[in-house]
Write an enzyme that holds these catalytic residues in place. Structure first.
Site, PDB file in Angstrom:
ATOM      1  N   GLY A 176       0.814  -1.209   0.000  1.00 40.71           N
ATOM      2  CA  GLY A 176       0.000   0.000   0.000  1.00 40.71           C
ATOM      3  C   GLY A 176       0.849   1.260   0.000  1.00 40.71           C
ATOM      4  O   GLY A 176       0.520   2.243  -0.668  1.00 40.71           O
ATOM      5  N   THR A 177       1.933   1.232   0.728  1.00 44.79           N
ATOM      6  CA  THR A 177       2.798   2.413   0.815  1.00 44.79           C
ATOM      7  C   THR A 177       3.312   2.806  -0.570  1.00 44.79           C
ATOM      8  O   THR A 177       3.246   3.978  -0.968  1.00 44.79           O
ATOM      9  CB  THR A 177       3.987   2.126   1.766  1.00 44.79           C
ATOM     10  OG1 THR A 177       3.450   1.874   3.064  1.00 44.79           O
ATOM     11  CG2 THR A 177       4.959   3.291   1.821  1.00 44.79           C
ATOM     12  N   ASN A 190      -7.958   4.267   8.979  1.00 41.01           N
ATOM     13  CA  ASN A 190      -7.379   3.099   9.648  1.00 41.01           C
ATOM     14  C   ASN A 190      -7.409   3.186  11.168  1.00 41.01           C
ATOM     15  O   ASN A 190      -7.158   2.197  11.839  1.00 41.01           O
ATOM     16  CB  ASN A 190      -5.939   2.872   9.171  1.00 41.01           C
ATOM     17  CG  ASN A 190      -5.079   4.097   9.293  1.00 41.01           C
ATOM     18  OD1 ASN A 190      -5.470   5.192   8.890  1.00 41.01           O
ATOM     19  ND2 ASN A 190      -3.903   3.954   9.878  1.00 41.01           N
ATOM     20  N   SER A 231      -2.104  -6.293   0.128  1.00 41.50           N
ATOM     21  CA  SER A 231      -2.415  -7.715   0.281  1.00 41.50           C
ATOM     22  C   SER A 231      -2.489  -8.170   1.740  1.00 41.50           C
ATOM     23  O   SER A 231      -3.349  -8.963   2.110  1.00 41.50           O
ATOM     24  CB  SER A 231      -1.358  -8.512  -0.495  1.00 41.50           C
ATOM     25  OG  SER A 231      -1.132  -9.769   0.034  1.00 41.50           O
ATOM     26  N   CYS A 248       1.458   1.771  12.163  1.00 43.49           N
ATOM     27  CA  CYS A 248       2.420   2.510  11.351  1.00 43.49           C
ATOM     28  C   CYS A 248       2.817   3.824  12.013  1.00 43.49           C
ATOM     29  O   CYS A 248       3.912   4.317  11.812  1.00 43.49           O
ATOM     30  CB  CYS A 248       1.832   2.807   9.986  1.00 43.49           C
ATOM     31  SG  CYS A 248       0.888   1.431   9.370  1.00 43.49           S
ATOM     32  N   GLN A 256      -7.673  -0.105   3.852  1.00 46.20           N
ATOM     33  CA  GLN A 256      -8.478  -0.642   4.956  1.00 46.20           C
ATOM     34  C   GLN A 256      -9.887  -1.022   4.524  1.00 46.20           C
ATOM     35  O   GLN A 256     -10.556  -1.780   5.217  1.00 46.20           O
ATOM     36  CB  GLN A 256      -8.554   0.390   6.096  1.00 46.20           C
ATOM     37  CG  GLN A 256      -7.231   0.650   6.790  1.00 46.20           C
ATOM     38  CD  GLN A 256      -6.725  -0.538   7.603  1.00 46.20           C
ATOM     39  OE1 GLN A 256      -7.447  -1.504   7.844  1.00 46.20           O
ATOM     40  NE2 GLN A 256      -5.471  -0.482   8.007  1.00 46.20           N
TER      41      GLN A 256
HETATM   42  N1  PMP Z   1      -2.858   3.048   3.960  1.00 52.09           N
HETATM   43  C1  PMP Z   1      -3.525   2.681   5.060  1.00 52.09           C
HETATM   44  C2  PMP Z   1      -4.834   3.319   5.362  1.00 52.09           C
HETATM   45  C3  PMP Z   1      -2.996   1.702   5.911  1.00 52.09           C
HETATM   46  O1  PMP Z   1      -3.670   1.349   7.003  1.00 52.09           O
HETATM   47  C4  PMP Z   1      -1.759   1.110   5.579  1.00 52.09           C
HETATM   48  C5  PMP Z   1      -1.144   0.029   6.450  1.00 52.09           C
HETATM   49  N2  PMP Z   1      -1.132   0.300   7.808  1.00 52.09           N
HETATM   50  C6  PMP Z   1      -1.092   1.522   4.417  1.00 52.09           C
HETATM   51  C7  PMP Z   1      -1.679   2.486   3.634  1.00 52.09           C
HETATM   52  C8  PMP Z   1       0.230   0.947   4.021  1.00 52.09           C
HETATM   53  O2  PMP Z   1       0.107  -0.322   3.460  1.00 52.09           O
HETATM   54  P1  PMP Z   1       1.374  -1.317   3.430  1.00 52.09           P
HETATM   55  O3  PMP Z   1       1.564  -1.796   4.829  1.00 52.09           O
HETATM   56  O4  PMP Z   1       0.953  -2.411   2.495  1.00 52.09           O
HETATM   57  O5  PMP Z   1       2.534  -0.550   2.916  1.00 52.09           O
END
Ligand code: PMP
Length: 389
Positions: free
Chosen positions: A71-72, A152, A203, A333, A182
């Site tokens: 996601g990042t 989140n 994922s 995070c 989320q």
């Molecule tokens: N966006 C949101 C809203 C999240 O909650 C998260 C993960 N905590 C991310 C992005 C990042 O996703 P990833 O851990 O796959 O990098």
């Protein structure tokens, strides 16, 4: 002691099916999708099959699915890649976002702000997106609106269909990027209903492996050359994300997507029932009368935020952990840094309340017994920790 895992928004346990797909693909389909022989072709077919799975789950009849490391990366690609796409965006672009985005959205935006772009945060007090503020901020200079579908930390959902309608009216150059990390497969979400141009997925939040995600890019954005790559190299993923593809990870992600899509109605029902039970359990228990429920009017079924009476979330998270109950203080995070959660501050909590707020997040494996265990451990924690104070 059986573990009670109530931190599913931080990550989920990989499903046996996704794990099996990972192992099977690693063993049997280890070719490089770029190779022009049979091994390459079979890996390429798996990638295409995974793209179909993602498109189907998003209700998208077309558009590109760009697989990323999570996601990042998908959020960074959407935001930085959008601005890179046209020199005029880099020069005088305006970006709208919400107060309380995930750091993988907030940090790239900070970087763009430092380069001179204008970033406007739309308030989300009590988990309600301020549509009047959004309308006022939408002008022809806006090149991107980026917001999450589900917060989140609070579980708040935003009216994305309404946002895209307003965008079409007031900001014709703007594209809508949705961080659906989320929301995906927890609540129904389609690209038609939201009017999204770019959608981020991850994922490991849906029982797939970690280190895999995707950015869905609409056909219109592709046609317009409306997004540029961040990683340059061999030109994989239609030139938008170079690097040899993580075929086993992608195949496992696709397995999780298909299972999650099939199970969505039942998942939603189950998670909502758990959330309702927890809310009722807090309200009905005199020992928990000082616990404040942070309830947005429209919320996802798997996230619940609780503010404790003057006990730091970190202290409670440790106490609960000692009882085998796992939750988080703020999001996993943001809990690495000392900053207070911007999502909870944007919700309207004071800094002290924010520091005393925990997040409970449910998954499909949780049971009503887990909720009872959590409520009992929380009550025990409150009496023990309050006495110690
Ligand atoms: N966006 C949101 C809203 C999240 O909650 C998260 C993960 N905590 C991310 C992005 C990042 O996703 P990833 O851990 O796959 O990098």
């Amino acid at each position: 002691m059986r573990e009670v895992y109530l931190d599913n928004s931080a990550t989920t346990e990989v499903s046996p099916e996704a794990l099996a797909a990972y192992v099977k693909t690693s063993k049997n389909n280890w070719g490089n999708p770029s190779s022009r022989h049979n091994r390459g072709k079979e890996a390429e077919d798996l990638m295409e099959d995974a793209r179909d799975a993602v498109r189907h789950a998003l209700g998208a009849k077309d558009g590109q699915v760009i697989f990323t490391s999570g996601g990042t990366e998908a959020n960074n690609l959407a935001i930085l890649g959008r601005v890179e796409a046209k020199p005029r965006f880099m020069r005088g672009g305006v970006i709208l976002t919400t107060a309380g985005e995930h750091s993988s959205v907030a940090r790239p935006l900070e970087a763009l702000k430092a380069k001179g772009l204008t970033v406007v945060e739309i308030p989300t007090r009590n988990g309600v997106l301020d549509l009047d503020a959004l309308t006022a901020a939408l002008t022809p200079a806006v090149c991107l609106v980026t917001m999450m579908a589900v917060n989140n930390e609070t579980g708040a959902r935003y009216p994305l269909g309404e946002v895209s309608r307003l965008m079409r009216k007031h900001a014709p150059d703007a594209v809508l990027h949705i961080d659906a990390t989320q929301a995906f497969l927890k609540v129904p979400l389609t690209v038609t209903q939201t009017g999204a141009d770019l959608v981020t997925l991850s994922s490991h939040k849906i029982r797939g492996p970690k280190g895999v995600g995707a950015l869905w890019v609409s056909a219109a954005v592709t046609k317009n050359r409306g997004i540029a790559p961040l990683l340059l190299g061999g030109g994989q993923e239609n030139g938008l994300r170079s690097g040899t593809e993580n075929v086993p990870g992608v195949a496992a992600f696709a397995t999780a997507v298909r299972l999650g899509e099939q199970a969505l109605p039942e998942t939603e029902r189950h998670l909502s029932a758990l959330r309702e039970a927890l809310i009722a359990g807090v309200r009905d228990n005199p020992a928990l009368s000082e616990v404040k429920l942070n309830l947005p009017p429209t919320a996802a079924p798997h996230i619940l935020s609780l503010t404790l009476p003057k006990i730091k979330s970190e202290t409670m998270v440790h106490f609960l952990s000692s009882r085998g109950v796992y939750v988080s203080g703020g999001s996993a995070c943001s809990s690495h840094d000392s900053h207070l959660s911007s999502a909870m501050l944007a919700f309207g909590l004071t800094p002290e309340e924010t520091d005393c707020t925990i997040r409970v997040s449910f998954g499909v494996q949780n049971t009503h017994e887990d909720i009872d265990r959590f409520l009992a451990a929380l009550a025990e924690g409150l009496s023990t920790l309050v006495r110690k104070r």
